[in-house]
Design an enzyme around this catalytic site. Structure first.
Site, PDB file in Angstrom:
ATOM      1  N   SER A 107       0.843  -1.192   0.000  1.00 44.29           N
ATOM      2  CA  SER A 107       0.000   0.000   0.000  1.00 44.29           C
ATOM      3  C   SER A 107       0.888   1.255   0.000  1.00 44.29           C
ATOM      4  O   SER A 107       1.768   1.380  -0.853  1.00 44.29           O
ATOM      5  CB  SER A 107      -0.955  -0.038   1.198  1.00 44.29           C
ATOM      6  OG  SER A 107      -2.007   0.893   1.032  1.00 44.29           O
ATOM      7  N   HIS A 126      -6.926  -6.489   0.436  1.00 46.20           N
ATOM      8  CA  HIS A 126      -5.770  -5.598   0.274  1.00 46.20           C
ATOM      9  C   HIS A 126      -4.650  -6.013   1.217  1.00 46.20           C
ATOM     10  O   HIS A 126      -4.846  -6.163   2.428  1.00 46.20           O
ATOM     11  CB  HIS A 126      -6.204  -4.160   0.568  1.00 46.20           C
ATOM     12  CG  HIS A 126      -5.169  -3.120   0.275  1.00 46.20           C
ATOM     13  ND1 HIS A 126      -4.322  -3.174  -0.810  1.00 46.20           N
ATOM     14  CD2 HIS A 126      -4.837  -1.979   0.944  1.00 46.20           C
ATOM     15  CE1 HIS A 126      -3.536  -2.118  -0.810  1.00 46.20           C
ATOM     16  NE2 HIS A 126      -3.818  -1.382   0.249  1.00 46.20           N
TER      17      HIS A 126
END
Length: 535
Positions: free
Chosen positions: A227, A357
């Protein structure tokens, strides 16, 4: 030792590495300089106001004087041109090695002390050793949020847990930047956080080089992050040539995805990424509405890693991350690897079944350990792989008007295949032409990836025994928690009581089927109740 080490000739260094690569893996057996192109003569860079618009990706082989490189030995100085362009227009400048860098290395920690320009700062990193006898190669993991640390240690590499916020803190304005980097170079420095984080890892490697290598090897360092920390890992590997293996994960806008592709993909917008945190340099603000004017793009940033190891891991299930644009960046960089005779040293892998994610994925474990063996342990020679999910497959041909040269008159090696069948193909059944009746029950469950001061929540919405034709999820977030962005969903607020609603493409869910959305926040997620309602 606190003085700058004497640089070998950059052309000799690169030629040596590439000669090795012709027979093996293009990994030098010595610790390279931080920047092999420091001695290159670079023409005056253009001013931002004089940059022409170009919808195609810039030619990575075209020098600033308008000519194209014709030999592999020219890549060192062409890379330096790309570096200078990226610093000026995208990330901000990375200062040269400070006047003094000292520190210690133990089996549990690294300390770093830096002095430059009459100012000083310090930070630390935690060390986790694998089993066995050292000295060990090591992978720097940003924020405890990167590739599977258990898999890293099982492969025989140590883990250096690096806190980027100690070097460049998030949550500050562009005129009040904080952390070890800005304590030296000023709170109003135009250099963004990603480059500050890169500077911090370079100082860790300085200390490793000074330590004598009895615990950790300075010539075998990798970096990973996911991320926002994937953005950091991407930049760190590009801007320090001592990094032998770069492994960004799901980096999103500001990371691997080409800037020119982000606006058309539905990814986090350039202006949003620029404004969310001062990740990018101040100068990038000029280009958020028109990336076609950028004289550099991320395929060239990825190519700066060449011929060293590069393993980009991506998530095709979240459009907000720009996976299609990231695949284009990887394909563009692979052309440089191919021209340098190092086509086997780059991997891109988005062919994964789990859309959560920053999850640890079974599909990545084997290539992760193969890359560690190849580039850090120097005990393997597995070829790289390009495995792009059919969910988010970019086409390089749509973005380039240049061809890949055969440098030195040789025929470049064949790059990894770019269109293998996905291991887990997406569903092929089209949506029903007649909408299913609404009113079916639904449930929502959350999976969480958290770090100090923030988190990413992935919410799975599952239909019950009957299909649904629209849904919403209500949640009350803890006090002090703020949503910074979300994807695959609409939302009613950023704090307190928030109602998320479906978007056009994910409102219809078959009986027993699921869809996912996600959001990123500052603060803590806590354990709020999720209430799903079919609409």
């Amino acid at each position: 030792m606190t003085t700058r080490p004497r640089l070998r000739s950059p052309i000799v260094v690169l030629a040596t590495a590439l000669t090795i690569g012709a027979a093996a893996t293009a990994v030098p057996a010595f610790a390279a300089p931080e920047n092999e192109g420091a001695a290159c003569a670079v023409p005056t860079l253009p001013d931002a106001g004089a940059l022409p618009a170009n919808a195609k990706l810039p030619d990575p082989f075209k020098k600033l004087d308008g000519t194209r490189i014709t030999s592999r030995s020219e890549w060192t100085c062409r890379r330096e041109e790309i570096k200078r362009l990226a610093e000026k227009f995208v990330y901000g400048a990375k200062p040269a090695k400070p006047q003094s860098v000292t520190g210690t290395v133990s089996s549990s920690s690294i300390t770093v002390n830096v002095s430059d320009q009459g100012r000083s700062s310090s930070f630390t990193a935690r060390v986790e050793l694998p089993s066995g006898t050292g000295p060990f190669p090591a992978v720097v993991v940003l924020g405890g949020f990167g590739a599977d640390t258990a898999a890293i240690k099982a492969a025989g590499a140590a883990v250096i847990n690096y806190d980027p916020y100690a070097v460049g803190k998030e949550g500050t304005g562009r005129t009040n930047k904080q952390g070890a980097f800005y304590s030296i170079y000023g709170a109003t420095s135009p250099t963004g956080l990603l480059m500050a984080w890169s500077w911090g890892v370079s100082r860790i490697i300085d200390v490793l080089e000074q330590s004598g290598g009895s615990i950790l090897r300075a010539d075998a360092t990798g970096v990973t992050g996911c991320s926002r920390f994937g953005k950091g890992a991407f930049v760190i590997g590009a801007f320090d040539q001592r990094i032998a293996l770069t492994m960004p994960i799901e980096s999103g806008t500001g990371g691997a995805p080409i800037f020119r592709g982000v606006p058309g993909e539905g990814a986090q917008s350039l202006s949003s990424a620029y404004g969310e945190q001062p990740w990018l340099g101040d100068a990038f603000g000029t280009f958020t509405g028109n990336p076609n004017r950028l004289p550099v793009d991320t395929h060239e940033i990825a190519a700066m890693v060449a011929p060293r190891g590069l393993f980009i891991m991506d998530n095709p299930h979240i459009a907000n991350l720009g996976p299609r644009s990231a695949s284009v960046a990887a394909l563009g960089a692979a052309e440089v690897y191919k021209a340098l005779g190092a086509g086997d040293n780059i991997s891109y892998w988005s062919d994964v079944s789990d859309g959560t994610h920053c999850a640890n994925r079974a599909e990545w474990r084997t290539p992760l350990q193969q890359n560690i063996r190849k580039f850090l342990l120097k005990s393997g020679n597995d070829p790289g792989a390009i495995r792009i999910s059919s969910r988010a497959q970019g086409r390089l041909a749509d973005w380039v008007d240049w061809s890949t040269p055969a440098l030195d008159g040789s025929t470049p090696t064949t790059p990894p295949p770019t269109t293998p069948p996905p291991t887990t193909p997406p569903p092929t059944t089209p949506p029903p032409t007649t909408p299913p009746p609404s009113g079916g029950a639904c449930t929502a469950t959350a999976s969480l990836n958290a770090w100090t001061g923030g988190f990413v929540a992935t919410i799975k919405v599952t239909a019950g025994a009957a299909p649904v034709n629209g849904w919403s999820v209500a949640v009350t977030l803890p006090t002090g928690t703020t949503i910074s962005n979300s994807w695959n969903v609409t939302r009613s607020a950023t704090t307190g009581s928030v109602r998320f609603g479906n978007v056009d493409f994910n409102g219809r869910i078959g009986a027993g089927a699921s869809t996912e959305f996600g959001f990123q926040g500052s603060g803590t997620y806590g354990n709020p109740v999720l209430t799903c309602t079919a609409t």
